[in-house]
Design an enzyme around this catalytic site. Structure first.
Site, mmCIF file in Angstrom:
data_model
loop_
_atom_site.group_PDB
_atom_site.id
_atom_site.type_symbol
_atom_site.label_atom_id
_atom_site.label_comp_id
_atom_site.label_asym_id
_atom_site.label_seq_id
_atom_site.Cartn_x
_atom_site.Cartn_y
_atom_site.Cartn_z
ATOM 1 N N HIS A 1 -7.950 122.454 -86.812
ATOM 2 C CA HIS A 1 -7.177 122.764 -88.009
ATOM 3 C C HIS A 1 -5.845 123.365 -87.532
ATOM 4 C CE1 HIS A 1 -6.445 125.161 -91.742
ATOM 5 N NE2 HIS A 1 -7.026 124.119 -92.285
ATOM 6 N N ASP B 1 -13.680 128.753 -83.885
ATOM 7 C CA ASP B 1 -13.265 128.758 -85.284
ATOM 8 C C ASP B 1 -14.488 128.323 -86.093
ATOM 9 O OD1 ASP B 1 -12.472 127.964 -87.793
ATOM 10 O OD2 ASP B 1 -10.711 126.843 -87.132
ATOM 11 N N GLN C 1 -15.873 126.380 -90.785
ATOM 12 C CA GLN C 1 -16.689 125.340 -91.425
ATOM 13 C C GLN C 1 -18.160 125.424 -91.040
ATOM 14 O OE1 GLN C 1 -15.505 123.488 -93.778
ATOM 15 N NE2 GLN C 1 -13.356 124.023 -93.513
ATOM 16 N N LYS D 1 -15.333 130.647 -98.094
ATOM 17 C CA LYS D 1 -15.997 129.357 -97.938
ATOM 18 C C LYS D 1 -17.511 129.516 -97.990
ATOM 19 C CE LYS D 1 -12.385 127.468 -94.910
ATOM 20 N NZ LYS D 1 -11.533 126.637 -95.761
ATOM 21 N N CYS E 1 -4.658 119.567 -93.309
ATOM 22 C CA CYS E 1 -4.117 120.487 -92.307
ATOM 23 C C CYS E 1 -4.649 120.191 -90.911
ATOM 24 C CB CYS E 1 -4.361 121.952 -92.683
ATOM 25 S SG CYS E 1 -3.481 122.403 -94.165
#
Lengths: 409, 140
Positions: A126, A203, A206, A229, A367
């Protein structure tokens, strides 16, 4: 094979927005990778915070401040448990994943990324896990190296291993790709990076919403994700950092709780985690995020994973029926994200028509422009599922896409 | 026809449509049928980048009026551009600069005007006005 483990009717009732209508149609919300919806207990927790205990934390001697501080720190402990961190003080509350990555890039970068050293990222990151590294590499005279990806959307681990060397300062990689759904073998990546003495930032924006995380098992030096999220409020994220790194890293921002003593010519820093939490934090959000974690735990991660796996399998099969539809991201290990294009129809056109049918999908480059460049496409249409989505909603998407095809034929 | 009259004409035309489907069908038709820009003008310096799709815009002067041509890779966007061109093209820089483009809202496509979703639509109007300003300064 429909999952019977979740009481879908009850779960959907927990999310008031799921009974909203969009353009006169019942909402189908398939933009969960961007942000998840919030269940009533989380929404109520925010109200309860403001109506009952709103107060600034850590400094007050009065009762409300104590209550707010307790609620705030309770969430820190819940997060620690959720990601199996060794210490609660390894949990730093941030504004979100992007903030967490910037904190590490700036603070770790200043001390541990030197001239001529290297930072490795991947072609599937991302923008938030690309740009901060570009910035710090430029500042420190370091080199940014990119791990390529295959046509299926999997990392080329062989090339990654060859890239590693004694100059590698840090490897930054996403656990799950937001555009392709690929689940990366982060444990393997971390082990390989540690062999050359490099630190690893993962990261987890997700991944944290879809599975329980074990930062110790993964061996992550840094792991960062966003509350919004995972059924929590916006504007809040978590950065996990291993104690030994956080202790050695300089503060990221100055002011507020991050201070131990201030003199006019110098200051000393508070202990972890406060050293990295400057200013008044997002107290109500942190408190409500604790409720979100409770909610998810109560539903159960196994049931969440099972439902989402079912949606991915069912969705992939149903979408594959549509002639001219190509799915991008076909990794063997994949999360509940389906990114696709319909031949000859621009993703924006698809998204605009689906919206009129009450179906929310994401369109564009998500993105992750380098991924789109890699596949030489302008963007994709992305349907990302959460545990509160159903097969019936996927059927509506399929019907919608058939209509799109007729309109643009 | 003035810019106001042209807008009114489009608004009347859209009033005939009962629902969004017909409006979109019409935009798709407009998008498909209009060859709007010469290939040689589809260059990087004429591109208006949005998050969603790409738009190429070219402007030329012809007897004190500005003629716009454009293209986009998304058809709905292309349909809307053709409406913009219908309204603003072949007008003087002054007329273009003073134009209040209320028709997009009035024909029920307001959502296309939101800054992020506009797909460069607002950017496109801005760019058209920018061209007008540039030609106006050049003329003075």
């Amino acid at each position: 094979m429909s999952t019977e483990t979740l009481d879908m009717e009850k779960i959907r009732e927990d999310f008031p927005i799921l009974s909203e209508e969009v353009h006169g149609q019942p909402l189908v919300y398939f933009d969960n990778a961007a942000t998840s919806q919030k269940p009533t207990p989380v929404i109520e927790a925010i109200t309860r915070y403001y109506t009952q205990i709103n107060s600034n934390i850590h400094r007050g001697v009065h009762t409300l401040s104590q209550k707010a501080t307790d609620a705030f720190e309770e969430t820190r402990e819940k997060v620690r448990k959720h990601i199996n961190a060794e210490h609660a003080h390894e949990i730093i509350f941030t504004k979100g994943t992007t903030d967490g990555i910037n904190l590490v890039a700036s603070s770790f970068g200043q001390h541990f990324i030197g001239e001529g050293e290297e930072v490795i990222i991947t072609n599937m990151e991302h923008h938030s896990n690309i740009v901060p590294w570009q910035l710090i590499c430029a500042q420190r005279g370091a080199r940014l190296k990119i791990v390529p990806i295959s046509d299926k959307g999997e990392l080329d681990l062989e090339t990654f291993r060859k890239m590693l060397n004694k100059n590698t300062a840090l490897v930054a990689v996403n656990h799950i790709s937001n555009s392709l759904g690929t689940i990366n073998p982060v444990k393997e990546i971390t082990e390989a990076a540690h062999e050359v003495g490099a630190a690893v930032l993962i990261d987890g924006a997700q991944s944290a919403p879809h599975m329980p995380i074990d930062v110790q098992d993964i061996g992550a030096d840094f792991y960062t994700f966003s509350a919004h999220k995972m059924c929590g409020p916006t504007g809040l994220g978590v950065l996990y950092g291993r104690e030994e790194w956080l202790e050695k890293m300089p503060p990221y921002q100055g002011g507020g709780e991050m201070i131990k003593e201030v003199f006019l010519d110098h200051s000393t820093w508070a202990d972890l985690p406060h050293k990295f939490e400057a200013g008044t934090p997002n107290i109500s959000e942190v408190v409500a995020f604790g409720t979100a974690l409770d909610y998810l735990n109560e539903i159960g991660w196994e049931a969440i994973e099972a439902q989402e796996r079912d949606l991915l399998e069912y969705g992939t099969a149903r979408l594959s029926e549509i002639e001219g539809l190509k799915i991008y991201g076909e990794a063997d290990q994949k999360a509940s994200v389906i990114s696709f294009l319909i031949e000859g129809i621009h993703p924006y056109d698809v998204g605009m028509v689906l919206d009129k049918l009450g179906i929310a999908v994401r369109t564009g480059h998500h993105c992750t422009q380098p991924i789109m460049d890699r596949f030489e496409i302008p963007g994709t249409v992305r349907a990302s599922f959460a545990f509160y989505n159903t097969r019936e909603e996927i059927d509506r998407l399929v019907e919608g896409l058939k209509r799109v095809k007729t309109m643009f034929a | 026809m003035t810019i106001e009259e042209k807008q009114a004409e489009i608004v009347d035309e859209f009033a005939l449509f009962d629902d969004w489907l017909q409006k979109y069908d019409y935009l798709i038709e407009l998008g498909k049928s209009l060859p709007m820009i010469e290939e040689k003008y589809k260059t990087d310096d004429r591109i208006i980048k949005g998050c969603q799709s790409r738009v190429w815009l070219n402007a030329e002067t012809n007897d004190g009026a500005i003629r716009f041509t454009a293209d986009s890779d998304a058809i709905i966007t292309k349909g809307i551009i053709s409406l913009l061109i219908q309204v603003l093209s072949d007008e003087s820089p002054e007329e273009i600069l003073n134009a209040d483009l209320h028709f997009i809202d009035e024909i029920g496509l307001k959502e296309h005007l939101s800054p992020t979703r506009a797909n460069g639509l607002l950017a496109m109007v801005k760019q058209m006005k920018f061209y007008a300003l540039a030609y106006q300064s050049k003329a003075n």
